[in-house]
Scaffold this motif. Structure first.
Motif, PDB file in Angstrom:
ATOM      1  N   ALA A  40       4.784  -4.914   7.331  1.00 29.88           N
ATOM      2  CA  ALA A  40       3.578  -5.196   7.968  1.00 29.88           C
ATOM      3  C   ALA A  40       2.596  -4.057   7.896  1.00 29.88           C
ATOM      4  O   ALA A  40       1.508  -4.410   8.223  1.00 29.88           O
ATOM      5  CB  ALA A  40       4.203  -5.582   9.507  1.00 29.88           C
ATOM      6  N   THR A  41       3.066  -3.010   7.271  1.00 32.33           N
ATOM      7  CA  THR A  41       2.095  -1.855   7.124  1.00 32.33           C
ATOM      8  C   THR A  41       1.407  -1.644   5.853  1.00 32.33           C
ATOM      9  O   THR A  41       2.189  -1.839   4.634  1.00 32.33           O
ATOM     10  CB  THR A  41       2.681  -0.670   7.764  1.00 32.33           C
ATOM     11  N   ASP A  42       0.280  -1.214   5.856  1.00 33.44           N
ATOM     12  CA  ASP A  42      -0.356  -1.304   4.394  1.00 33.44           C
ATOM     13  C   ASP A  42       0.111   0.341   3.827  1.00 33.44           C
ATOM     14  O   ASP A  42      -0.391   1.271   4.818  1.00 33.44           O
ATOM     15  CB  ASP A  42      -1.959  -1.299   4.328  1.00 33.44           C
ATOM     16  N   ARG A  43       0.595   0.446   2.900  1.00 32.24           N
ATOM     17  CA  ARG A  43       1.115   1.734   2.474  1.00 32.24           C
ATOM     18  C   ARG A  43       1.979   2.527   3.673  1.00 32.24           C
ATOM     19  O   ARG A  43       1.326   3.614   4.054  1.00 32.24           O
ATOM     20  CB  ARG A  43      -0.398   2.426   1.931  1.00 32.24           C
ATOM     21  N   PRO A  44       2.919   2.045   4.003  1.00 29.28           N
ATOM     22  CA  PRO A  44       3.513   2.841   5.077  1.00 29.28           C
ATOM     23  C   PRO A  44       4.218   4.146   4.420  1.00 29.28           C
ATOM     24  O   PRO A  44       4.520   4.184   3.336  1.00 29.28           O
ATOM     25  CB  PRO A  44       4.871   1.915   5.416  1.00 29.28           C
ATOM     26  N   LEU A  45       4.107   5.093   5.416  1.00 26.06           N
ATOM     27  CA  LEU A  45       4.418   6.514   5.120  1.00 26.06           C
ATOM     28  C   LEU A  45       5.791   6.812   5.795  1.00 26.06           C
ATOM     29  O   LEU A  45       5.808   6.554   6.981  1.00 26.06           O
ATOM     30  CB  LEU A  45       3.335   7.448   5.605  1.00 26.06           C
ATOM     31  N   VAL A  46       6.431   7.154   5.074  1.00 27.76           N
ATOM     32  CA  VAL A  46       8.072   7.708   5.434  1.00 27.76           C
ATOM     33  C   VAL A  46       8.253   8.965   5.225  1.00 27.76           C
ATOM     34  O   VAL A  46       8.266   9.298   4.200  1.00 27.76           O
ATOM     35  CB  VAL A  46       9.259   6.369   5.081  1.00 27.76           C
ATOM     36  N   VAL A  47       8.733   9.702   6.394  1.00 23.33           N
ATOM     37  CA  VAL A  47       8.880  11.232   6.110  1.00 23.33           C
ATOM     38  C   VAL A  47      10.641  11.342   6.222  1.00 23.33           C
ATOM     39  O   VAL A  47      11.246  10.654   7.353  1.00 23.33           O
ATOM     40  CB  VAL A  47       8.400  11.939   7.258  1.00 23.33           C
ATOM     41  N   ASP A  48      11.129  11.917   5.139  1.00 23.47           N
ATOM     42  CA  ASP A  48      12.438  12.328   5.318  1.00 23.47           C
ATOM     43  C   ASP A  48      12.567  13.764   5.740  1.00 23.47           C
ATOM     44  O   ASP A  48      12.403  14.527   4.835  1.00 23.47           O
ATOM     45  CB  ASP A  48      13.354  12.056   3.866  1.00 23.47           C
ATOM     46  N   LEU A  49      12.778  14.151   6.913  1.00 24.28           N
ATOM     47  CA  LEU A  49      12.772  15.537   7.483  1.00 24.28           C
ATOM     48  C   LEU A  49      14.067  16.367   7.231  1.00 24.28           C
ATOM     49  O   LEU A  49      15.059  15.705   7.739  1.00 24.28           O
ATOM     50  CB  LEU A  49      12.249  15.445   8.820  1.00 24.28           C
TER      51      LEU A  49
END
Length: 270
Positions: A40-49
């Motif tokens: 549902a998100t345009d270009r979702p950003l996911v962080v792997d910390l």
């Protein structure tokens, strides 16, 4: 732990232990339970910390998320410059690696932050603090998935948080990786691990899960999965176990997975 001076990453270097498929259980949960959020998100950003000494689990996360959200972008963040340098050759369109810590040096608020085996070295108060820090960095509707797992990923426990606070606690294990459910206690998030004592909700939950596991022993004749399914049904008689998809139901239980509302195990006075 107090923040580092200006311009330096916030946090401490972890042991960096990692390995192929170590975080598969959490990734599988993320794509199944929160795939709709990513789609549902345009270009979702996911962080792997704090991805560790190898880029492997970040690359696996990227590959799995791209199956449910082709436009997802994943950034692996590490506080150790040497680890970032080693990961850089594996960058590709949509996947990058950056030097940083809890300050999250990313171009926009992330939809998902995954932080596994990062907070174990901190005190309980610090863990709560960094939960708040990470949640405050989220994009609207975003989530933090924070937890720990065993060396080869066969036992894992994680919490899911929104900007408003913790939402759920999930236990996940291979059926032959424990003798009783409370064996997963050593994988509890730092905010709970020291609360596994009489008088605390998480202790009562694990105690009752062990009892349900014992009562379900006859079902073991049909395999450990059937014993787990029966134990969860028994447990659900006294605890708010998620029964409905995507967080619950037989489909998730059959994977050796169980989720409950965080409110059911929130520390006393916490």
């Amino acid at each position: 732990m107090s923040p580092s001076s200006a311009g330096r990453p916030v946090g401490s270097v972890t042991r960096g232990t990692t390995g192929v498929n170590r975080l598969r259980r959490a990734d599988r949960w993320l794509t199944a339970v929160h795939g709709r959020l990513l789609r549902a998100t345009d270009r979702p950003l996911v962080v792997d910390l704090g991805y560790g000494a190898s880029h492997t689990t970040t690359l696996e996360l990227f590959t799995r998320l791209r199956r449910v959200s082709p436009s997802v972008e994943v950034v692996g963040i590490e506080i150790d410059p040497a680890r970032v340098a080693l990961a850089k050759p594996y960058e590709r369109e949509g996947l990058s690696f950056a030097l940083g810590g809890f300050e999250l040096p990313v171009p926009r608020p992330p939809t998902v932050i995954r932080a596994f085996n990062v907070l174990r070295q901190y005190g309980e108060a610090e863990a709560w603090h960094y939960w708040d820090v990470l949640a405050s960095r989220l994009a609207p509707g975003g989530i933090v998935v924070e937890g720990t797992c065993s060396e080869i990923g066969h036992r894992a426990v994680w919490a899911c948080l929104s900007a408003e606070g913790p939402l759920t606690l999930t236990l996940s294990a291979r059926f032959n990786a424990f003798e009783r459910p409370s064996d997963l206690a050593d994988r509890l998030p730092k905010t709970l691990i020291h609360r596994n004592v009489p008088g605390e909700p998480v202790h009562a939950f694990l105690r009752d899960f062990d009892r349900a596991w014992a009562v379900a022993a006859p079902y073991g004749a049909h395999g450990l999965r059937q014993r787990w399914l029966r134990a969860v049904e028994i447990l659900a008689g006294g605890w708010p176990v998620h029964r409905v998809a995507p967080l619950g139901g037989t489909a998730r239980w059959r994977l050796g997975e169980l989720s409950i509302p965080w409110s059911a195990v929130h520390p006393v006075g916490g």
